[in-house]
Structure formats: C-alpha cells, structure tokens
Design an enzyme around this catalytic site. Sequence first.
Site, PDB file in Angstrom:
ATOM      1  N   ALA A  20       0.841  -1.208   0.000  1.00  0.00           N
ATOM      2  CA  ALA A  20       0.000   0.000   0.000  1.00  0.00           C
ATOM      3  C   ALA A  20       0.869   1.248   0.000  1.00  0.00           C
TER       4      ALA A  20
ATOM      5  N   THR B 230       0.687   8.330   3.904  1.00  0.00           N
ATOM      6  CA  THR B 230       0.462   6.905   3.620  1.00  0.00           C
ATOM      7  C   THR B 230       1.774   6.116   3.675  1.00  0.00           C
TER       8      THR B 230
ATOM      9  N   THR C 166      11.461   0.376  -3.435  1.00  0.00           N
ATOM     10  CA  THR C 166      11.718   0.701  -4.832  1.00  0.00           C
ATOM     11  C   THR C 166      13.179   1.064  -5.066  1.00  0.00           C
ATOM     12  N   ASP C 167      13.644   0.864  -6.284  1.00  0.00           N
ATOM     13  CA  ASP C 167      15.015   1.270  -6.621  1.00  0.00           C
ATOM     14  C   ASP C 167      15.177   2.787  -6.593  1.00  0.00           C
ATOM     15  N   GLU C 168      14.038   3.513  -6.584  1.00  0.00           N
ATOM     16  CA  GLU C 168      14.137   4.979  -6.610  1.00  0.00           C
ATOM     17  C   GLU C 168      14.768   5.532  -5.342  1.00  0.00           C
TER      18      GLU C 168
ATOM     19  N   TYR D 173       8.047  11.370  -3.666  1.00  0.00           N
ATOM     20  CA  TYR D 173       7.695   9.946  -3.623  1.00  0.00           C
ATOM     21  C   TYR D 173       8.873   9.107  -3.128  1.00  0.00           C
TER      22      TYR D 173
ATOM     23  N   ALA E  13      11.527  10.011  -1.582  1.00  0.00           N
ATOM     24  CA  ALA E  13      11.926  10.375  -0.220  1.00  0.00           C
ATOM     25  C   ALA E  13      11.006   9.691   0.798  1.00  0.00           C
TER      26      ALA E  13
ATOM     27  N   LYS F 226       9.404   6.842   0.343  1.00  0.00           N
ATOM     28  CA  LYS F 226       9.700   5.398   0.350  1.00  0.00           C
ATOM     29  C   LYS F 226      10.999   5.138   1.121  1.00  0.00           C
TER      30      LYS F 226
ATOM     31  N   ASN G 261       8.151  -1.982 -12.885  1.00  0.00           N
ATOM     32  CA  ASN G 261       7.345  -3.140 -13.280  1.00  0.00           C
ATOM     33  C   ASN G 261       6.426  -2.772 -14.441  1.00  0.00           C
TER      34      ASN G 261
ATOM     35  N   VAL H 194       5.884  12.455 -24.207  1.00  0.00           N
ATOM     36  CA  VAL H 194       7.207  11.998 -23.755  1.00  0.00           C
ATOM     37  C   VAL H 194       7.902  13.160 -23.051  1.00  0.00           C
TER      38      VAL H 194
ATOM     39  N   ARG I 197       9.815  16.257 -16.475  1.00  0.00           N
ATOM     40  CA  ARG I 197       9.462  16.120 -15.060  1.00  0.00           C
ATOM     41  C   ARG I 197      10.512  16.862 -14.233  1.00  0.00           C
TER      42      ARG I 197
HETATM   43  P1  NAD Z   1      -0.536   1.164  -7.272  1.00  0.00           P
HETATM   44  O1  NAD Z   1      -0.555   2.662  -7.189  1.00  0.00           O
HETATM   45  O2  NAD Z   1      -1.008   0.487  -8.503  1.00  0.00           O
HETATM   46  O3  NAD Z   1      -1.399   0.565  -6.061  1.00  0.00           O
HETATM   47  C1  NAD Z   1      -1.320   1.061  -4.759  1.00  0.00           C
HETATM   48  C2  NAD Z   1      -2.451   0.442  -3.947  1.00  0.00           C
HETATM   49  O4  NAD Z   1      -2.337   0.899  -2.595  1.00  0.00           O
HETATM   50  C3  NAD Z   1      -3.846   0.822  -4.442  1.00  0.00           C
HETATM   51  O5  NAD Z   1      -4.678  -0.322  -4.477  1.00  0.00           O
HETATM   52  C4  NAD Z   1      -4.338   1.812  -3.396  1.00  0.00           C
HETATM   53  O6  NAD Z   1      -5.749   1.805  -3.244  1.00  0.00           O
HETATM   54  C5  NAD Z   1      -3.647   1.296  -2.139  1.00  0.00           C
HETATM   55  N1  NAD Z   1      -3.471   2.337  -1.123  1.00  0.00           N
HETATM   56  C6  NAD Z   1      -2.983   3.593  -1.307  1.00  0.00           C
HETATM   57  N2  NAD Z   1      -3.025   4.252  -0.137  1.00  0.00           N
HETATM   58  C7  NAD Z   1      -3.516   3.395   0.797  1.00  0.00           C
HETATM   59  C8  NAD Z   1      -3.773   3.492   2.187  1.00  0.00           C
HETATM   60  N3  NAD Z   1      -3.530   4.633   2.870  1.00  0.00           N
HETATM   61  N4  NAD Z   1      -4.262   2.416   2.834  1.00  0.00           N
HETATM   62  C9  NAD Z   1      -4.515   1.263   2.148  1.00  0.00           C
HETATM   63  N5  NAD Z   1      -4.315   1.117   0.826  1.00  0.00           N
HETATM   64  C10 NAD Z   1      -3.811   2.175   0.171  1.00  0.00           C
HETATM   65  O7  NAD Z   1       0.949   0.764  -6.897  1.00  0.00           O
HETATM   66  P2  NAD Z   1       1.917  -0.383  -7.490  1.00  0.00           P
HETATM   67  O8  NAD Z   1       2.556   0.124  -8.700  1.00  0.00           O
HETATM   68  O9  NAD Z   1       1.181  -1.672  -7.479  1.00  0.00           O
HETATM   69  O10 NAD Z   1       3.033  -0.405  -6.344  1.00  0.00           O
HETATM   70  C11 NAD Z   1       2.878  -1.234  -5.187  1.00  0.00           C
HETATM   71  C12 NAD Z   1       4.100  -1.073  -4.300  1.00  0.00           C
HETATM   72  O11 NAD Z   1       5.275  -1.424  -5.031  1.00  0.00           O
HETATM   73  C13 NAD Z   1       4.327   0.362  -3.841  1.00  0.00           C
HETATM   74  O12 NAD Z   1       4.745   0.339  -2.499  1.00  0.00           O
HETATM   75  C14 NAD Z   1       5.426   0.894  -4.746  1.00  0.00           C
HETATM   76  O13 NAD Z   1       6.198   1.868  -4.085  1.00  0.00           O
HETATM   77  C15 NAD Z   1       6.226  -0.368  -5.002  1.00  0.00           C
HETATM   78  N6  NAD Z   1       6.955  -0.440  -6.292  1.00  0.00           N
HETATM   79  C16 NAD Z   1       6.302  -0.206  -7.466  1.00  0.00           C
HETATM   80  C17 NAD Z   1       7.008  -0.348  -8.670  1.00  0.00           C
HETATM   81  C18 NAD Z   1       6.332  -0.133 -10.009  1.00  0.00           C
HETATM   82  O14 NAD Z   1       7.014  -0.121 -11.033  1.00  0.00           O
HETATM   83  N7  NAD Z   1       5.030   0.026 -10.084  1.00  0.00           N
HETATM   84  C19 NAD Z   1       8.350  -0.723  -8.649  1.00  0.00           C
HETATM   85  C20 NAD Z   1       8.988  -0.935  -7.422  1.00  0.00           C
HETATM   86  C21 NAD Z   1       8.265  -0.799  -6.254  1.00  0.00           C
HETATM   87  O1  DAU Z   2      11.554   2.319 -10.414  1.00  0.00           O
HETATM   88  C1  DAU Z   2      10.432   1.939  -9.694  1.00  0.00           C
HETATM   89  C2  DAU Z   2       9.371   3.007  -9.777  1.00  0.00           C
HETATM   90  O2  DAU Z   2       8.855   2.977 -11.086  1.00  0.00           O
HETATM   91  C3  DAU Z   2       8.251   2.826  -8.760  1.00  0.00           C
HETATM   92  O3  DAU Z   2       8.782   2.971  -7.472  1.00  0.00           O
HETATM   93  C4  DAU Z   2       7.145   3.863  -8.990  1.00  0.00           C
HETATM   94  O4  DAU Z   2       6.068   3.628  -8.121  1.00  0.00           O
HETATM   95  C5  DAU Z   2       6.666   3.740 -10.414  1.00  0.00           C
HETATM   96  O5  DAU Z   2       5.700   4.728 -10.678  1.00  0.00           O
HETATM   97  C6  DAU Z   2       7.828   3.895 -11.393  1.00  0.00           C
HETATM   98  O6  DAU Z   2       8.358   5.245 -11.371  1.00  0.00           O
HETATM   99  P1  DAU Z   2       8.778   6.011 -12.728  1.00  0.00           P
HETATM  100  O7  DAU Z   2       8.713   7.461 -12.463  1.00  0.00           O
HETATM  101  O8  DAU Z   2      10.034   5.449 -13.269  1.00  0.00           O
HETATM  102  O9  DAU Z   2       7.573   5.498 -13.673  1.00  0.00           O
HETATM  103  P2  DAU Z   2       6.617   6.278 -14.706  1.00  0.00           P
HETATM  104  O10 DAU Z   2       5.840   5.233 -15.417  1.00  0.00           O
HETATM  105  O11 DAU Z   2       5.891   7.403 -14.082  1.00  0.00           O
HETATM  106  O12 DAU Z   2       7.685   6.894 -15.736  1.00  0.00           O
HETATM  107  C7  DAU Z   2       8.614   6.072 -16.426  1.00  0.00           C
HETATM  108  C8  DAU Z   2       9.487   6.979 -17.272  1.00  0.00           C
HETATM  109  O13 DAU Z   2       8.693   7.530 -18.326  1.00  0.00           O
HETATM  110  C9  DAU Z   2      10.058   8.171 -16.520  1.00  0.00           C
HETATM  111  O14 DAU Z   2      11.371   8.456 -17.010  1.00  0.00           O
HETATM  112  C10 DAU Z   2       9.127   9.327 -16.868  1.00  0.00           C
HETATM  113  C11 DAU Z   2       8.668   8.964 -18.273  1.00  0.00           C
HETATM  114  N1  DAU Z   2       7.299   9.413 -18.619  1.00  0.00           N
HETATM  115  C12 DAU Z   2       6.287   9.080 -17.779  1.00  0.00           C
HETATM  116  C13 DAU Z   2       4.989   9.463 -18.045  1.00  0.00           C
HETATM  117  C14 DAU Z   2       3.863   9.128 -17.104  1.00  0.00           C
HETATM  118  C15 DAU Z   2       7.055  10.125 -19.799  1.00  0.00           C
HETATM  119  O15 DAU Z   2       7.984  10.394 -20.568  1.00  0.00           O
HETATM  120  N2  DAU Z   2       5.768  10.511 -20.066  1.00  0.00           N
HETATM  121  C16 DAU Z   2       4.726  10.240 -19.233  1.00  0.00           C
HETATM  122  O16 DAU Z   2       3.584  10.647 -19.535  1.00  0.00           O
END
Ligand code: NAD
Ligand code: DAU
Length: 339
Positions: A82, A100, A125-127, A153, A155, A157, A183, A209, A276
Amino acid sequence: MTILVTGGAGFIGSNFIFHMLEAHPGYRIVCLDKLTYAGNLSTLRQVMDHSRFRFVKADICDREAVFSLFEEERPDIVVNFAAETHVDRSIDDPGIFLRTNIMGTQTLMDAGLRYGIKRYHQVSTDEVYGDLPLDRPDLFFTEETPVRTSSPYSASKASADLLVMAYHRTFGLPVTVSRCSNNYGPYQFPEKLIPLMIANCLNDKPLPVFGQGLNVRDWLYVEDHCRAIDLIIHKGRTGEVYNVGGHNEMRNIDIVRLICRELGKPESLITYVTDRKGHDLRYAIDPAKIHRELGWLPETRFEDGIRKTIAWYLENRTWWEEIVSGEYRDYYAKMYGNR
Ligand code: NAD
Ligand code: DAU
C-alpha cells in the site's frame, strides 16, 4: 498460514495475490486496501469469491481498523504494497505520500509487533537510490548504494525503509525489504508510462514523452517481481534488503516507439512535453544478491512481456476505460494540459 497483503487492489499487489493463491494452496490471503484512485475492486473480481481470500476496505493509517483486523485475522506475514506511487502526483502534492507511505508503514509495524507476526515485508523501490548517470553504463544500484532520493515519492519510500530497519534493530521486528525496478504487466493504472502510452495509442491521442525521452528505466515483468517477494518472505534473511531487477534497461523513447509499432500507430503521435522536475536519469539494478542467496532469476524476456502486456490491454479495454474515472480525467488535463 495467513498473509495480509496491503494495497492488493493495485497493480503489483493484485498480481501478487493471484500468484500466492495459485502457488500456495494452503494459504489464506487477506487484502487490506483503501481503494484510492489507484485501487479498484474490479481488479480483484476473479478472486473475490475464492474460499481462501478476504477483502477489507481500510486505510493503513487507521490504527483502529488495522489493529482490529490483526486481532481478528492474526496474520503470520504482512506484505506491504500500500502506497501512493506516482512520482508526478508527489511533485504536485507531497502530503499524502508522507502520510500513507511513512505513517502507514509505522501503523502496520506497530500492529505487527503487538500481534507477534513472523515476518513484515516492505515493498520498496530502486528509486530510493536516486539515479545513475547516462554515460556510465558500468554503474548499477547494489544494496550498499547510499540512499539519495530525488522526488517526494522516493523520499517517502526511503523514509519508510529507514523506519523498517529501525523497527528491526530497536524492537526486533522480523523484517525484510525488497527494492525493485520498474514493473510492467496487466492491471497497471494508465497514468504510468507503458499503460498510458498503450491507452493513448489505442485512442489516437498524443503520446506525451518527457524531455527528449532519453531517460532509462530497468523494466521487469510483474510476475517476476511477485516470485521474488514470495521467495524473500519464505527464505530471505531478516534485517536484509534485496534488490530485484532483470538487467533490462530501455530508453523511454524506445519503449514508446515499440508500442507504436506493435499497435500499428504512427510515431507522429509522439509529443515531446516539458520534462518532469528533478527527473531521474537512469535506474539499473544489480540483482546479484537475490540470485546468489535465493536463486531468483527473471523468467520473462522484455520482448515477450511487452507483447503479453499490450495484448492484455487490448483484451481488457473495459477494465482501463472504466477505471479512468472523472478524477483521473481531471488529473490528466491538469498534468498534461499546459506541457
Ligand atoms: P498502485 O498505485 O497500482 O497501487 C497502490 C495500492 O495501494 C492501491 O490499491 C491503493 O488503493 C492502495 N493504497 C494507497 N493508499 C492506501 C492506504 N492509505 N491504505 C490502504 N491502501 C492504500 O501501486 P503499485 O505500482 O502496485 O506499487 C505497489 C508497491 O510497489 C508500492 O509500495 C510501490 O512503491 C512499489 N513499487 C512499485 C514499482 C512499479 O514499477 N510500479 C516498482 C517498485 C516498487
Ligand atoms: O523504479 C520503480 C518506480 O517505477 C516505482 O517505485 C514507482 O512507483 C513507479 O511509478 C515507477 O516510477 P517512474 O517514475 O520510473 O515510472 P513512470 O511510469 O511514471 O515513468 C517512467 C518513465 O517515463 C520516466 O522516465 C518518466 C517517463 N514518462 C512518464 C509518463 C507518465 C514520460 O515520458 N511521459 C509520461 O507521460
């Protein structure tokens, strides 16, 4: 064995629930989710009636709700997905990220201590490592790389990770942390790069982009991440961090072009928009530790994973069209309107 999965109505959490119900026929999975804009019950439709699954709508910051669920369910393991997860939203409005991602983590760990859970796993996350330069392809994030964050974000995490380690050292909570790269796969909310570009392509809308599209991300198919977490909660050493990534670095622009090609759409849809703020240049994970200690390796090659993902979005158009709610449309207009 009862596993509490928080944030299970989101992208990775839901895929993790599907994975665990199938991989562990004796386990009960309880999902706690607040159902923010990013969480949707339609994602969990296929498991809602499953005899070993229960869904509870609650906020991880709500101590009363969290403690009463622990009292009732006595989970063995907690896996915390979450979070507020979108970097651009954190730049627009950081407050909810701190609440959160940090305070929610504390609440879950306090409940874990009170009810004596066997493992608390923090999905990080790797961030948290900041970024790497584009001209040093020899550099990777290891578990020893210092935490150095760029966005509200990341910071938030990183703060949560520090708190998790503090609860381990000070209170003896049996914790593990995974730090995964980007992912992609089914059920990802269409504000993130890959599903956003697929959805816009399918609607013949501009493909925004950031900057010149030269930033690099290290992409991992979501199922590979779920298998990694499954391994870590069962075999990982407590007090340890595990990096998860599959050495699959790609420039954003190359991903967007590939999506255009796969969907037969013209590259003229690509629109370069204002970058960004604080945009991280490159992420690249060194997954040697999880490979060496737990034998984990990614199984899905990007060429296959991206085709499966595009096919999924084509076949499940109602899923993403329905969840692209009014709130999301307002967000999209605000974010991209003036870029
Ligand atoms: P997501 O935004 O798709 O889902 C987040 C979920 O958390 C949602 O279902 C939302 O309703 C729930 N949520 C948010 N605030 C909440 C709260 N206060 N209480 C209960 N539930 C709450 O996120 P995701 O992409 O599935 O990421 C899941 C986890 O993995 C996160 O912790 C994220 O930091 C981490 N992560 C994501 C990625 C990625 O590429 N998406 C990569 C590495 C790590
Ligand atoms: O690395 C793990 C992280 O990956 C997770 O911790 C985050 O929750 C997840 O959102 C993701 O972060 P990014 O910022 O890397 O993902 P995003 O999909 O937002 O963006 C991927 C790249 O694409 C980034 O360099 C920004 C760029 N981008 C993104 C959007 C939404 C664009 O160029 N245009 C866009 O509209």
